[in-house]
Enzyme design. Structure first.
Site, PDB file in Angstrom:
ATOM      1  N   TYR A   1       0.841  -1.191   0.000  1.00 50.91           N
ATOM      2  CA  TYR A   1       0.000   0.000   0.000  1.00 50.91           C
ATOM      3  C   TYR A   1       0.884   1.251   0.000  1.00 50.91           C
ATOM      4  O   TYR A   1       1.956   1.226  -0.576  1.00 50.91           O
ATOM      5  CB  TYR A   1      -1.022  -0.056   1.165  1.00 50.91           C
TER       6      TYR A   1
ATOM      7  N   ARG B   1      -8.186  11.148  -8.151  1.00 53.17           N
ATOM      8  CA  ARG B   1      -7.294  11.776  -7.160  1.00 53.17           C
ATOM      9  C   ARG B   1      -6.554  10.684  -6.403  1.00 53.17           C
ATOM     10  O   ARG B   1      -6.815  10.403  -5.248  1.00 53.17           O
ATOM     11  CB  ARG B   1      -8.122  12.632  -6.195  1.00 53.17           C
TER      12      ARG B   1
ATOM     13  N   LYS C   1      -5.974  -1.927  -1.392  1.00 52.29           N
ATOM     14  CA  LYS C   1      -6.855  -1.718  -0.247  1.00 52.29           C
ATOM     15  C   LYS C   1      -7.560  -3.028   0.130  1.00 52.29           C
ATOM     16  O   LYS C   1      -7.722  -3.363   1.301  1.00 52.29           O
ATOM     17  CB  LYS C   1      -7.889  -0.654  -0.620  1.00 52.29           C
TER      18      LYS C   1
ATOM     19  N   GLU D   1     -13.066   5.200  -3.118  1.00 48.87           N
ATOM     20  CA  GLU D   1     -11.663   5.444  -2.815  1.00 48.87           C
ATOM     21  C   GLU D   1     -11.033   6.385  -3.833  1.00 48.87           C
ATOM     22  O   GLU D   1     -11.150   6.156  -5.039  1.00 48.87           O
ATOM     23  CB  GLU D   1     -10.960   4.073  -2.854  1.00 48.87           C
ATOM     24  N   ASP D   2     -10.397   7.411  -3.338  1.00 47.64           N
ATOM     25  CA  ASP D   2      -9.632   8.320  -4.192  1.00 47.64           C
ATOM     26  C   ASP D   2     -10.436   8.946  -5.337  1.00 47.64           C
ATOM     27  O   ASP D   2      -9.944   9.078  -6.469  1.00 47.64           O
ATOM     28  CB  ASP D   2      -8.356   7.637  -4.708  1.00 47.64           C
TER      29      ASP D   2
ATOM     30  N   ASP E   1     -13.229   5.994   2.708  1.00 51.49           N
ATOM     31  CA  ASP E   1     -12.114   5.931   3.653  1.00 51.49           C
ATOM     32  C   ASP E   1     -11.404   7.275   3.787  1.00 51.49           C
ATOM     33  O   ASP E   1     -10.972   7.637   4.881  1.00 51.49           O
ATOM     34  CB  ASP E   1     -11.125   4.854   3.204  1.00 51.49           C
ATOM     35  N   ASP E   2     -11.306   8.013   2.669  1.00 51.53           N
ATOM     36  CA  ASP E   2     -10.606   9.306   2.727  1.00 51.53           C
ATOM     37  C   ASP E   2     -11.321  10.260   3.677  1.00 51.53           C
ATOM     38  O   ASP E   2     -10.689  11.064   4.355  1.00 51.53           O
ATOM     39  CB  ASP E   2     -10.535   9.956   1.345  1.00 51.53           C
TER      40      ASP E   2
ATOM     41  N   ASN F   1       0.552  13.897   3.961  1.00 52.42           N
ATOM     42  CA  ASN F   1       1.406  12.898   3.329  1.00 52.42           C
ATOM     43  C   ASN F   1       1.899  13.419   1.984  1.00 52.42           C
ATOM     44  O   ASN F   1       1.264  14.302   1.412  1.00 52.42           O
ATOM     45  CB  ASN F   1       0.601  11.616   3.081  1.00 52.42           C
TER      46      ASN F   1
ATOM     47  N   ASN G   1      -2.682   5.957  10.750  1.00 57.26           N
ATOM     48  CA  ASN G   1      -2.803   5.215   9.497  1.00 57.26           C
ATOM     49  C   ASN G   1      -4.238   4.688   9.354  1.00 57.26           C
ATOM     50  O   ASN G   1      -4.735   3.998  10.239  1.00 57.26           O
ATOM     51  CB  ASN G   1      -1.807   4.046   9.573  1.00 57.26           C
TER      52      ASN G   1
END
Ligand code: NAD
Length: 591
Positions: free
Chosen positions: A139, A192, A210, A282-283, A305-306, A447, A491
């Site tokens: 990951y 993204r 993931k 996700e993203d 999750d973001d 990050n 995390n």
């Protein structure tokens, strides 16, 4: 020539079920304990293979040199393998050794992906047993580089690609996937990817990675996981001009065309897999991420999750830090730097938790939380010009134009960085917060490491060892004045696997904010006094399976309490139940 493989566990005799033929004409694998996450019954499985040769090329059942003499006789493997028999533990040792020979993380990533395609159980055993070492390989950060280079490292398709070409046929595409009983889907549109921007179809590395964590850290069986990339084009010129690009070569569809396509997808998923399948977004780009969550939260089991995973993991760190600071959340004042998906999401969940703890209405608890964006403190006088998501955070205050002045004016207990801009918690900023807090709480969440608002060493040094520090990217322990400090890493991998597993084992049909709070509380509950002594506000990741079982149990308990669970009756001991349902990667014995 056909043989029937029968797995048995712990020497128990097993039922011999006949193979289940699927619509497409293949054989559907019916796993034993892996299926437990779905129907609570430990069901033995049977599966037909054409020959030993096929068995060695079937990643779900291949054991490589671990096939014993009897198995080699029974399953037509004689001669197809060299004579040595090597147990799974030894295979793991050898693989770990060879992985460590690679200098480049991307090469390690490729070796791991190749292993997953060859021998799924060995892949998961390696990952589970060496989670701290291999998490950054499968990951973040390595998966980001893998996505960037996906075109050139792409060998075999993983997951399901649904592009605009399939408009009107999404249900048919879903039916091409070999597994029928899917429990968790991770879907991206690649707009993204991490901090890397629009990677279009190459974003597939993210759902694949993931879901590997859903299995390794959370215990969801691999066959219950489905990675999906939705390809609506890309605005990345480099990809559009790349002759090897694997996705649609067109600009991104937007507006009605985009949302109609997403709606067809969401409808098809529910039709094909039912109401209990978890869809993790996700993203996605910010605007779509919020919009999709809002559109489908009341009709589907959806999670982002973001937004939600991040909020839950950060809240867990804050709750755990209360063990060091004393008091309750409502006693604290929070200042956020960076007001995007993560910042606003975390702020809202803190306000909800404060409200629950203190019985103060959430409209009031929001007032204890202050946000700073690129124009300064978010205050009432700016309200008219603020984006929708910032408006609830506009409080009464004179304008303040930079972070240092905001820290001095608000005097926060906790400073949380979610701007994506590194080095912004300067010495002056950190010294300012340390000047009015005995133990200032500093979370530098941006990050990758280069974008962290400050380093662990800076936080401990500038506060003379008084800071409680956590970050988005990992930092090594720091020695200061003879004391060893272990920085926490907020995390998301702490939360989403256990949360998802809790939803699966309870058969939940909707995600509720209280489940995110339940996940946070369970994670915070795993932080011991010993951890606190070293300044840790997150438990070690090496205990992640145990942590996930506790999170899953707490989330499931909340699902039952809210009447959102369909897996009835409710097991009495949910922690034990969660542990018993977890996928384990040890090899099966074949009769
Ligand atoms: P985002 O793009 O939604 O939000 C970032 C916000 O910061 C934007 O609103 C942007 O306008 C603002 N910003 C940019 N430059 C600024 C400046 N100089 N001053 C003040 N504000 C500025 O991104 P996001 O998803 O909210 O993520 C933000 C950061 O948090 C990223 O670096 C991400 O990696 C990190 N993050 C960490 C975790 C974790 O630790 N578990 C989880 C999610 C996100």
């Amino acid at each position: 020539m056909e043989s029937v493989l029968k797995a048995h566990r712990g020497g128990e005799s097993v039922l011999d079920l006949s193979p289940r033929w699927t619509v497409g004409g293949g054989v559907e694998d019916v796993y034993g304990e892996d299926r437990a996450t779905e129907d609570q019954l430990v069901t033995p499985w049977t599966v037909s293979v054409a020959s030993g040769y096929s068995l060695l090329r079937d990643p779900h059942h291949n054991k490589g040199l671990a096939f014993n003499e009897k198995e080699r006789d029974a399953h037509y493997l004689r001669g197809l393998l060299p004579p040595a028999i090597i147990c799974q533990e030894l295979q793991e040792k050898k693989l770990l050794h060879s992985l460590r020979q690679y200098d480049l993380p991307l090469h390690k990533y490729m070796a791991m992906m190749e292993l997953e395609e060859r021998n799924e159980r060995l892949f998961y055993k390696l990952l589970i047993d060496n989670v701290e070492e291999l998490l950054p390989v499968v990951y973040t950060p390595t998966v980001g580089e893998a996505c960037q280079k996906y075109g050139s490292i792409f060998r075999r398709p993983q997951g399901l690609y649904i592009s605009l070409k399939e408009k009107g046929k999404v249900l048919e595409v879903l039916r091409n996937w070999p597994q029928r009983t899917i429990q968790v889907i991770v879907v991206t549109d690649g707009e993204r990817i991490l901090g890397l921007g629009d990677l279009g179809c190459q974003g597939m590395g993210i759902p694949v990675g993931k879901l590997a964590l859903y299995t390794a850290l959370g215990g969801v069986r691999p066959s219950g996981c489905l990675p999906i990339t939705i390809d609506v084009g890309t605005n990345n010129e480099q990809l559009l001009n790349d002759e090897f690009y694997i996705g649609l070569k067109q600009k991104r569809a937007t507006g009605k065309e985009y949302y109609d396509f997403l709606h067809e997808f969401m409808t098809a998923v529910k039709q094909n897999y039912g109401e209990k399948v978890l869809i993790q977004f996700e993203d996605f780009a910010n605007h779509n991420a919020f919009e999709l969550l809002a559109r489908y939260a009341t009709t589907h089991l959806v999670f982002n999750d973001d937004i939600q995973g991040t909020t839950s993991v950060v809240l867990a760190g804050l709750v755990a830090s209360l063990k060091l600071l004393g008091g309750t959340l409502a006693d604290y004042r929070f200042l956020f730097f960076g007001v995007g998906e993560a910042g606003t999401g975390i702020a809202e969940l803190i306000a909800i938790e404060m409200s629950k703890q203190s019985k103060i209405p959430v409209e009031e608890t929001r007032k204890m939380i202050w946000l700073v964006d690129s124009k300064g403190l978010i205050v009432n006088s700016r309200k008219e010009s603020l984006q929708h998501l910032k408006k609830p955070w506009a409080h009464e205050h004179v304008p303040v134009h930079n972070l240092l002045d905001a820290v001095k004016a608000i005097k926060p207990t906790a400073l949380i960085g979610t701007s994506g801009v590194g080095k912004t918690f300067t010495k002056e900023v950190v010294e300012a917060i340390a000047s009015f807090n005995q133990k200032p709480l500093i979370m530098a969440l941006s990050n990758p490491t280069s974008q962290s608002e400050c380093t662990a060493e800076e936080a401990y040094t500038w506060t003379e060892g008084r800071a409680i520090f956590a970050s988005g990217s990992p930092f090594n322990p720091v020695e200061f004045n003879g004391k060893r400090f272990v920085p926490g890493q907020a995390n998301n991998a702490y939360i989403f696997p256990g949360l998802g597993f809790g939803l699966v084992i309870s058969g939940a049909i909707r995600v509720h904010d209280d489940m995110l709070l339940a996940a946070s509380e369970a994670l915070a509950g795993q932080v011991t006094d010993e951890h606190c002594h070293m300044g840790m506000i997150y438990p070690p990741l090496s205990n992640i399976r145990k942590i996930s079982a506790h999170i899953a149990a707490n989330v499931a308990a909340k699902a039952y309490e809210l009447g959102l669970a369909t897996q009835l009756p409710r097991p009495a001991d949910l922690v034990k139940y969660a542990e018993s349902c977890m996928y384990t990667p040890s090899y099966r014995s074949y009769r």
